[in-house]
Structure formats: structure tokens, C-alpha cells
Design an enzyme around this catalytic site. Structure first.
Site, PDB file in Angstrom:
ATOM      1  N   GLU A 215       3.264  -5.453   8.059  1.00 26.19           N
ATOM      2  CA  GLU A 215       2.193  -4.588   8.561  1.00 26.19           C
ATOM      3  C   GLU A 215       2.349  -4.224  10.036  1.00 26.19           C
ATOM      4  OE1 GLU A 215       0.408  -6.466   4.884  1.00 26.19           O
ATOM      5  OE2 GLU A 215       1.810  -7.032   6.474  1.00 26.19           O
TER       6      GLU A 215
ATOM      7  N   GLU B   2       1.071 -10.505  -0.224  1.00 25.91           N
ATOM      8  CA  GLU B   2      -0.268 -11.096  -0.245  1.00 25.91           C
ATOM      9  C   GLU B   2      -0.705 -11.408  -1.676  1.00 25.91           C
ATOM     10  OE1 GLU B   2      -2.592  -9.523   3.664  1.00 25.91           O
ATOM     11  OE2 GLU B   2      -1.979  -7.963   2.247  1.00 25.91           O
TER      12      GLU B   2
ATOM     13  N   ALA C 272       0.821  -1.219   0.000  1.00 28.11           N
ATOM     14  CA  ALA C 272       0.000   0.000   0.000  1.00 28.11           C
ATOM     15  C   ALA C 272       0.848   1.259   0.000  1.00 28.11           C
ATOM     16  CB  ALA C 272      -0.931   0.000   1.218  1.00 28.11           C
TER      17      ALA C 272
ATOM     18  N   GLY D 254       0.962  -5.967   1.129  1.00 23.26           N
ATOM     19  CA  GLY D 254       0.020  -6.397   0.114  1.00 23.26           C
ATOM     20  C   GLY D 254       0.691  -7.008  -1.104  1.00 23.26           C
TER      21      GLY D 254
END
Length: 222
Positions: free
Chosen positions: A92, A72, A24, A69
Site C-alpha cells: 500500500e 490481508e 484492490a 488486500g
């Protein structure tokens, strides 16, 4: 992609040298209120679910940073190939967050609960060689001067998949994915249902004929 029967394998790669996906944009995220953040992460989680649900095999070519992310995204793929110099991590917790686009669920399913907890609790970044030793990636390769070694290895892996019967590969993926979520008896039933769908295909007949005639099969996906 989901409805294109001509697509046999999907490879995810970055056009940015040295970065697969950095996660992000925290500067953008800082401008969002709580409701906007929740909506953003829900959309991101849905996107990862859509990628994971693609019927054909997917390969992540990790030639650089895959953080938050970004990792991910790689975890949503079936297979992962990394350059030895790549850096991966669910970071995170270092920013006061937890993984929200599938990381807490997909990472332990790939590398086991203990290692997943360690990586998520610490926010640690690991390189391609460490990722291979954990089972996070299928292959690790030395980076080349063009910076696309993982992509080249991913293409070679894709080319190993391409000659195989497309419908059988799709059913194999479906059986594995669905079966991993249930007990083994239910998984066996899922395998049986997938196998039953494969029996009447032309490709199965072609595979048998090619074996008898001692020639390479010519699969059409039908």
C-alpha cells in the site's frame, strides 16, 4: 459457513491461475471520492473480521500473487500455505496508502513488530520461501505444472484436521484467538472457560472410550 456444523475446515483458494488475490482494483478506486473510499475500506475490514471470526479453522492456499488486500485476506485465515514462487506483500505505501483491512494489526501478530514494520514501510514483495523463513506461512511447496501446489498442500493439511474432534478444535481456536489479546492470567481463564465447555461433550467421552478400546475415535461434533 459460520452456522454450518458440517463444515470442519475452510480453504480459501483462487480460480485464477497465478493469482491468489491481487488486492484492490486501483482503476475502480480512482473513480471513488474520499467518502466512498472510506466506506469501501470499512466494508473490506469488516469482511476480514468476519473471516477471522469463523469458528472452524481456515487455510489460505497462496498459489500466486497475494498483494495488499489479498495478503490481508490470507492474514485473516488461521493457517497459510504458499507456493515457493508466490509473491506476497502489503504494498500500500507504494501507492500512497497504508494497509486498511487489518494488515497493520494482523501482520505484526504473525511475524513480529520489527519484520512487519519493515514490510509495510518498504512495500516489499517476498516469495514463498522468504515468507516461510519469517513465519508468515506455515508451509511452502514447489509450484507444480497445474499451478495449484499450495492448494494441494492446504487440502492435505485440512485432512489432518478433519479426523479431530470438531468442537475441541473450535474451542482451541477460540481460546488461542481470545487469549492472544490479553495478559497470560486472563488467557488462562479463557482457556479454562473453553475447556469447561468441552468437558460435557459426547466427543470427549468418545475420545476416552476409543483410547481404552484401542480403536480410532468416531467424533460427531456433539
Amino acid at each position: 459457513l459460520r452456522f454450518d456444523n458440517q463444515v470442519r475446515v475452510v480453504v480459501f483458494k483462487s480460480e485464477v491461475k497465478g493469482v491468489f488475490c491481487a488486492g484492490a482494483d486501483l482503476k475502480e478506486r480512482a473513480q471513488m471520492d474520499d467518502a466512498e473510499v472510506g466506506h469501501f475500506v470499512k466494508r473490506l475490514r469488516n469482511l476480514m473480521d468476519e473471516i477471522a471470526a469463523l469458528p472452524m479453522p481456515t487455510i489460505a492456499a497462496i498459489d500466486g500473487y497475494a498483494l495488499g488486500g489479498g495478503l490481508e485476506l490470507a492474514l485473516a485465515c488461521d493457517l497459510r500455505v504458499a507456493a515457493s514462487s508466490a509473491k506476497m506483500g502489503l504494498i500500500e505505501t507504494t501507492r500512497g496508502l497504508l494497509p486498511g483491512a487489518g494488515g497493520t494489526q494482523r501482520l505484526p501478530r504473525v511475524i513480529g513488530i520489527g519484520l512487519a514494520k519493515e514490510l509495510i514501510f518498504t512495500g516489499r514483495q517476498i516469495d514463498g520461501q522468504e515468507a516461510l523463513s519469517m513465519g508468515l506461512v506455515n508451509h511452502t511447496v514447489p509450484q507444480n505444472s497445474e499451478g495449484d501446489a499450495a492448494y494441494q498442500r492446504a487440502l492435505a493439511l485440512a485432512k489432518e484436521i478433519l479426523p479431530q474432534a470438531p468442537f475441541a478444535v473450535k474451542m482451541g481456536k477460540l481460546a488461542i484467538n481470545r487469549g492472544m489479546e490479553v495478559d497470560i492470567a486472563s488467557g488462562m481463564a479463557i482457556e479454562g472457560m473453553c475447556y469447561a465447555q468441552n468437558i460435557p461433550t459426547r466427543d470427549r467421552q468418545e475420545g476416552m472410550a476409543a483410547f481404552r478400546e484401542k480403536r480410532p475415535p468416531r467424533f460427531t461434533g456433539k
